[in-house]
Motif scaffolding. Structure first.
Motif, mmCIF file in Angstrom:
data_model
loop_
_atom_site.group_PDB
_atom_site.id
_atom_site.type_symbol
_atom_site.label_atom_id
_atom_site.label_comp_id
_atom_site.label_asym_id
_atom_site.label_seq_id
_atom_site.Cartn_x
_atom_site.Cartn_y
_atom_site.Cartn_z
ATOM 1 N N TYR A 1 -28.058 -11.685 42.126
ATOM 2 C CA TYR A 1 -27.051 -11.556 43.176
ATOM 3 C C TYR A 1 -26.584 -12.893 43.739
ATOM 4 C CZ TYR A 1 -27.542 -6.570 43.028
ATOM 5 O OH TYR A 1 -27.526 -5.261 42.611
ATOM 6 N N TYR B 1 -22.434 -9.826 39.450
ATOM 7 C CA TYR B 1 -23.025 -9.042 40.536
ATOM 8 C C TYR B 1 -22.831 -9.705 41.889
ATOM 9 C CZ TYR B 1 -24.940 -6.000 36.996
ATOM 10 O OH TYR B 1 -25.067 -5.130 35.946
ATOM 11 N N TRP C 1 -20.728 -7.937 44.873
ATOM 12 C CA TRP C 1 -21.302 -7.826 46.215
ATOM 13 C C TRP C 1 -20.332 -8.396 47.243
ATOM 14 C CZ3 TRP C 1 -24.156 -5.692 49.654
ATOM 15 C CH2 TRP C 1 -24.525 -6.367 50.801
ATOM 16 N N GLU D 1 -18.711 -4.483 47.582
ATOM 17 C CA GLU D 1 -19.773 -3.770 48.293
ATOM 18 C C GLU D 1 -19.932 -4.240 49.734
ATOM 19 O OE1 GLU D 1 -23.036 -4.553 45.692
ATOM 20 O OE2 GLU D 1 -22.493 -2.935 44.320
ATOM 21 N N ARG D 2 -20.026 -5.553 49.946
ATOM 22 C CA ARG D 2 -20.249 -6.064 51.300
ATOM 23 C C ARG D 2 -19.149 -5.635 52.276
ATOM 24 N NH1 ARG D 2 -22.393 -11.870 53.171
ATOM 25 N NH2 ARG D 2 -21.942 -11.613 55.369
ATOM 26 N N ARG E 1 -30.483 -7.916 51.601
ATOM 27 C CA ARG E 1 -29.028 -8.145 51.672
ATOM 28 C C ARG E 1 -28.378 -7.207 52.673
ATOM 29 N NH1 ARG E 1 -26.138 -6.684 47.187
ATOM 30 N NH2 ARG E 1 -27.856 -5.399 46.566
#
Length: 83
Positions: free
Chosen positions: A11, A16, A20, A24-25, A52
């Motif tokens: 990550y 990835y 993220w 995703e974040r 995370r």
């Protein structure tokens, strides 16, 4: 030990890491903001890994608890949260 280091590398760069940061974040932060606005003050992160998502939750909730079965992962999560 080794699995935790590999997870951290996964990550920290490449596909990835980009997924993220770009996808995703922002979605998780939007959800956390909505929950906070609705009065949620506590968060439980099961299988928190290296923290995370736990770390994001700490920006929005007064009480955040992360649980994980791997002591190596929890050690990294604690380090992340104290930084």
């Amino acid at each position: 030990g080794d699995a935790a280091a590999e997870y951290r590398r996964t990550y920290s760069q490449g596909y990835y890491a980009a997924q993220w940061q770009r996808l995703e974040r922002p979605l998780i932060e939007k959800l956390f903001q909505e929950l906070s606005n609705q009065g949620s003050r506590r968060m439980l992160d099961l299988a928190c890994g290296q923290g995370r998502i736990t770390l994001l939750g700490a920006k929005y909730f007064d009480e955040v608890v992360g649980l994980h079965y791997s002591e190596a992962m929890l050690a990294i999560a604690r380090e992340q949260l104290q930084a």
